[in-house]
Motif scaffolding. Structure first.
Motif, PDB file in Angstrom:
ATOM      1  N   GLN A  86       0.612 -17.410  -7.841  1.00  0.00           N
ATOM      2  CA  GLN A  86      -0.608 -16.608  -7.990  1.00  0.00           C
ATOM      3  C   GLN A  86      -0.390 -15.143  -7.625  1.00  0.00           C
ATOM      4  OE1 GLN A  86      -0.096 -18.951  -5.644  1.00  0.00           O
ATOM      5  NE2 GLN A  86      -1.584 -20.623  -5.786  1.00  0.00           N
ATOM      6  N   VAL A  87       0.743 -14.826  -6.972  1.00  0.00           N
ATOM      7  CA  VAL A  87       0.984 -13.466  -6.484  1.00  0.00           C
ATOM      8  C   VAL A  87       1.956 -12.753  -7.421  1.00  0.00           C
ATOM      9  CG1 VAL A  87       1.791 -12.078  -4.534  1.00  0.00           C
ATOM     10  CG2 VAL A  87       0.644 -14.269  -4.122  1.00  0.00           C
ATOM     11  N   HIS A  91       4.132  -7.372  -6.044  1.00  0.00           N
ATOM     12  CA  HIS A  91       3.014  -7.050  -5.147  1.00  0.00           C
ATOM     13  C   HIS A  91       3.513  -6.883  -3.711  1.00  0.00           C
ATOM     14  CE1 HIS A  91      -0.914  -7.401  -3.174  1.00  0.00           C
ATOM     15  NE2 HIS A  91      -1.417  -7.087  -4.347  1.00  0.00           N
ATOM     16  N   HIS A 122      -2.772  -8.225   2.262  1.00  0.00           N
ATOM     17  CA  HIS A 122      -2.433  -8.037   0.850  1.00  0.00           C
ATOM     18  C   HIS A 122      -2.898  -9.236   0.018  1.00  0.00           C
ATOM     19  CE1 HIS A 122      -0.345  -4.301   1.308  1.00  0.00           C
ATOM     20  NE2 HIS A 122       0.616  -4.793   2.054  1.00  0.00           N
ATOM     21  N   ARG A 125      -6.556  -9.109  -0.815  1.00  0.00           N
ATOM     22  CA  ARG A 125      -6.920  -8.190  -1.896  1.00  0.00           C
ATOM     23  C   ARG A 125      -6.799  -8.861  -3.253  1.00  0.00           C
ATOM     24  NH1 ARG A 125      -4.604  -2.223  -0.821  1.00  0.00           N
ATOM     25  NH2 ARG A 125      -6.141  -1.837  -2.442  1.00  0.00           N
ATOM     26  N   LEU A 126      -6.005  -9.916  -3.321  1.00  0.00           N
ATOM     27  CA  LEU A 126      -5.888 -10.694  -4.552  1.00  0.00           C
ATOM     28  C   LEU A 126      -6.868 -11.862  -4.591  1.00  0.00           C
ATOM     29  CD1 LEU A 126      -1.983 -10.912  -4.806  1.00  0.00           C
ATOM     30  CD2 LEU A 126      -3.487  -9.508  -6.220  1.00  0.00           C
ATOM     31  N   ASN A 127      -7.542 -12.107  -3.483  1.00  0.00           N
ATOM     32  CA  ASN A 127      -8.420 -13.272  -3.345  1.00  0.00           C
ATOM     33  C   ASN A 127      -9.776 -13.004  -3.996  1.00  0.00           C
ATOM     34  OD1 ASN A 127      -9.674 -15.625  -2.593  1.00  0.00           O
ATOM     35  ND2 ASN A 127      -9.613 -15.205  -0.390  1.00  0.00           N
ATOM     36  N   ARG A 128     -10.152 -13.803  -4.974  1.00  0.00           N
ATOM     37  CA  ARG A 128     -11.437 -13.631  -5.655  1.00  0.00           C
ATOM     38  C   ARG A 128     -12.567 -14.397  -4.968  1.00  0.00           C
ATOM     39  NH1 ARG A 128      -9.859 -13.981 -12.111  1.00  0.00           N
ATOM     40  NH2 ARG A 128      -8.086 -12.568 -12.038  1.00  0.00           N
ATOM     41  N   THR A 209     -11.653  -6.663  -7.545  1.00  0.00           N
ATOM     42  CA  THR A 209     -10.660  -7.611  -7.050  1.00  0.00           C
ATOM     43  C   THR A 209     -10.006  -8.371  -8.175  1.00  0.00           C
ATOM     44  OG1 THR A 209     -11.927  -7.879  -5.021  1.00  0.00           O
ATOM     45  CG2 THR A 209     -10.313  -9.571  -5.507  1.00  0.00           C
ATOM     46  N   ASN A 212      -6.943  -6.920  -9.769  1.00  0.00           N
ATOM     47  CA  ASN A 212      -5.787  -6.584  -8.937  1.00  0.00           C
ATOM     48  C   ASN A 212      -4.462  -6.921  -9.590  1.00  0.00           C
ATOM     49  OD1 ASN A 212      -6.838  -5.303  -6.748  1.00  0.00           O
ATOM     50  ND2 ASN A 212      -7.061  -7.145  -5.488  1.00  0.00           N
ATOM     51  N   ASP A 213      -4.484  -7.973 -10.452  1.00  0.00           N
ATOM     52  CA  ASP A 213      -3.221  -8.361 -11.075  1.00  0.00           C
ATOM     53  C   ASP A 213      -2.670  -7.256 -11.955  1.00  0.00           C
ATOM     54  OD1 ASP A 213      -3.427 -10.731  -9.855  1.00  0.00           O
ATOM     55  OD2 ASP A 213      -3.893 -11.917 -11.635  1.00  0.00           O
ATOM     56  N   SER A 218      -0.007  -3.845  -7.916  1.00  0.00           N
ATOM     57  CA  SER A 218       0.821  -4.963  -8.328  1.00  0.00           C
ATOM     58  C   SER A 218       2.196  -4.501  -8.772  1.00  0.00           C
ATOM     59  CB  SER A 218       0.133  -5.728  -9.470  1.00  0.00           C
ATOM     60  OG  SER A 218      -1.100  -6.243  -9.026  1.00  0.00           O
TER      61      SER A 218
END
Length: 422
Positions: A86-87, A91, A122, A125-128, A209, A212-213, A218
């Protein structure tokens, strides 16, 4: 975490109340004093972390600006992509997680915490799903509880201080136990995740958010490392194990100075303004330490009440009678249970065992207890600090995966000591 927090306090209160009613004088008074003392101690503990956090967050900032974090992430990208799909590969979370793993690898618990908090920030910041632990955050926390360790620095130092003839005897079984518990942690986090589904993310036009990808944080996709680079890293890892096994007690004191010189020197070579960069990163140490105080108060009060009431002994006592024939003595269960709850408490317990003439540092039991300490982590403390730093309130499967890794670490430590220690 709501139910866990309540059960810890309720169990402690019930056991103390029964003791008071059955003639145990001052049981409830001692329980109250333990709760208040733990609450008071949370603030000095958090403030005591400021200096360490400032130091290593400053170094982390220098490493990021110098490109070292990205280079390390590139080297380990194939493995990290599989563990954390998922990361995005480039990143900053990848680099922070790698630094955290490296610190744990060398037994630098104090250094691992700031890197771990930076990684959680960090990842958040990717967490929806704000307030809910993401799959990546739960897996990262489980890996921290299982932290693969080459050099259990604190255990080696304690064994040397208590007169051990071979302070580094715990290195081989600790490495074996942590490798097994790390594999179990990954499997547990992966298998438990579908049982704790996330809610549908709230749609907010002003919330970026979800983008972010694709944002600049990223970064560009990491190019694959040279074919020889992963093999060189593996060879270095394999070569350093026997070195640590024979010289670990002496080399342990060199790690932090070498880390300081190495990271700052690399930044200087890459023309980074290392002083200004270090100060900029270190500034975050204070705000993070203050932010985690409420979470530390909650977990430390619950743990102190559980210990003071005797509830922990009531649980582990009968269990020890069952596990003793399998090579797991009561001391090992007590150490494993205390280690999951309290770092300082478990270290004090280990010190008392090492100084006990009936056990000592070099007996099979003494080596086993040191291995258990070195191959496990304070799961509840890590959850409180890491999730508290980013405001996670629903931990989903993170605690279950961490505790499963703790149990795996205990069993692996027993097996490793039986096979490796004559």
């Amino acid at each position: 975490m709501n139910l866990v927090f309540f059960l810890l306090i309720a169990a402690a209160t019930l056991v103390a109340a029964l003791a008071e009613l059955n003639g145990g004088h001052d049981a409830m008074e001692n329980l109250s004093n333990a709760a208040l003392k733990a609450a008071e101690g949370a603030v000095p503990l958090a403030l005591g972390l400021i200096g360490v956090m400032a130091l290593f967050l400053g170094l982390m900032k220098v490493a990021e600006e110098a490109g070292l974090v990205r280079a390390t992430a590139r080297l380990l990208a194939p493995l990290m992509r599989r563990l954390f799909p998922q990361v995005p590969a480039a990143h900053p979370a990848m680099g922070a997680m790698i630094m955290n793993v490296a610190a744990n690898l060398l037994g630098l618990g104090n250094a691992a915490t700031p890197f771990g908090i930076r990684a959680m920030e960090h990842l958040e910041r990717l967490n929806r799903h704000k307030g809910f632990a993401s799959d990546a955050q739960a897996l990262f926390l489980a890996l921290n509880t299982a932290s693969v360790t080459i050099l259990p620095t604190s255990v080696i130092a304690l064994r040397a201080a208590t007169g051990s003839t071979n302070p580094s005897a715990v290195i081989a079984p600790t490495l074996a136990a942590t490798l097994i518990s790390a594999v179990v942690a990954v499997l547990a986090a992966r298998l438990l995740a579908p049982l704790f589904p996330l809610p549908a993310p709230a749609i907010d036009a002003n919330d970026d958010t979800a983008a972010n990808d694709n944002d600049e944080e990223s970064g560009e996709p990491l190019p694959p490392p040279p074919p020889w680079a992963p093999w060189l890293a593996l060879a270095f890892l394999v070569a350093i194990i026997p070195v640590m096994a024979f010289q670990g007690a002496a080399l342990g004191h060199w790690i932090v100075p070498a880390l300081l010189v190495g990271l700052l020197g690399y930044g200087l070579i890459r023309q980074v303004r290392i002083y200004e960069c270090f100060v900029d990163g270190a500034r975050e140490g204070f705000s993070i330490a203050v932010r985690i105080i409420p979470y530390l108060v909650a977990i430390l009060v619950a743990i102190a009440m559980l210990r003071q009431s005797g509830a922990l002994d009531l649980i582990l006592g009968p269990l020890a009678r069952f596990t003793a024939p399998w090579g797991i003595p009561a001391e090992a269960l007590t150490m494993a249970g205390m280690r999951s709850l309290s770092g300082s408490g478990s270290f004090g317990l280990l010190a008392s065992y090492m100084n006990d003439p009936a056990i000592g540092p070099d007996s099979p039991s003494g080596i086993l207890l040191g291995t258990i300490y070195g191959s496990s982590e304070t799961t509840f403390y890590v959850i409180a600090v890491y999730f508290g730093a980013v405001g996670i309130r629903r931990m989903r499967h993170a605690l279950a995966a961490g505790l499963i890794a703790d149990v795996a670490g205990l069993l692996a430590a027993v097996a490793a000591c039986a096979l490796l220690i004559s």
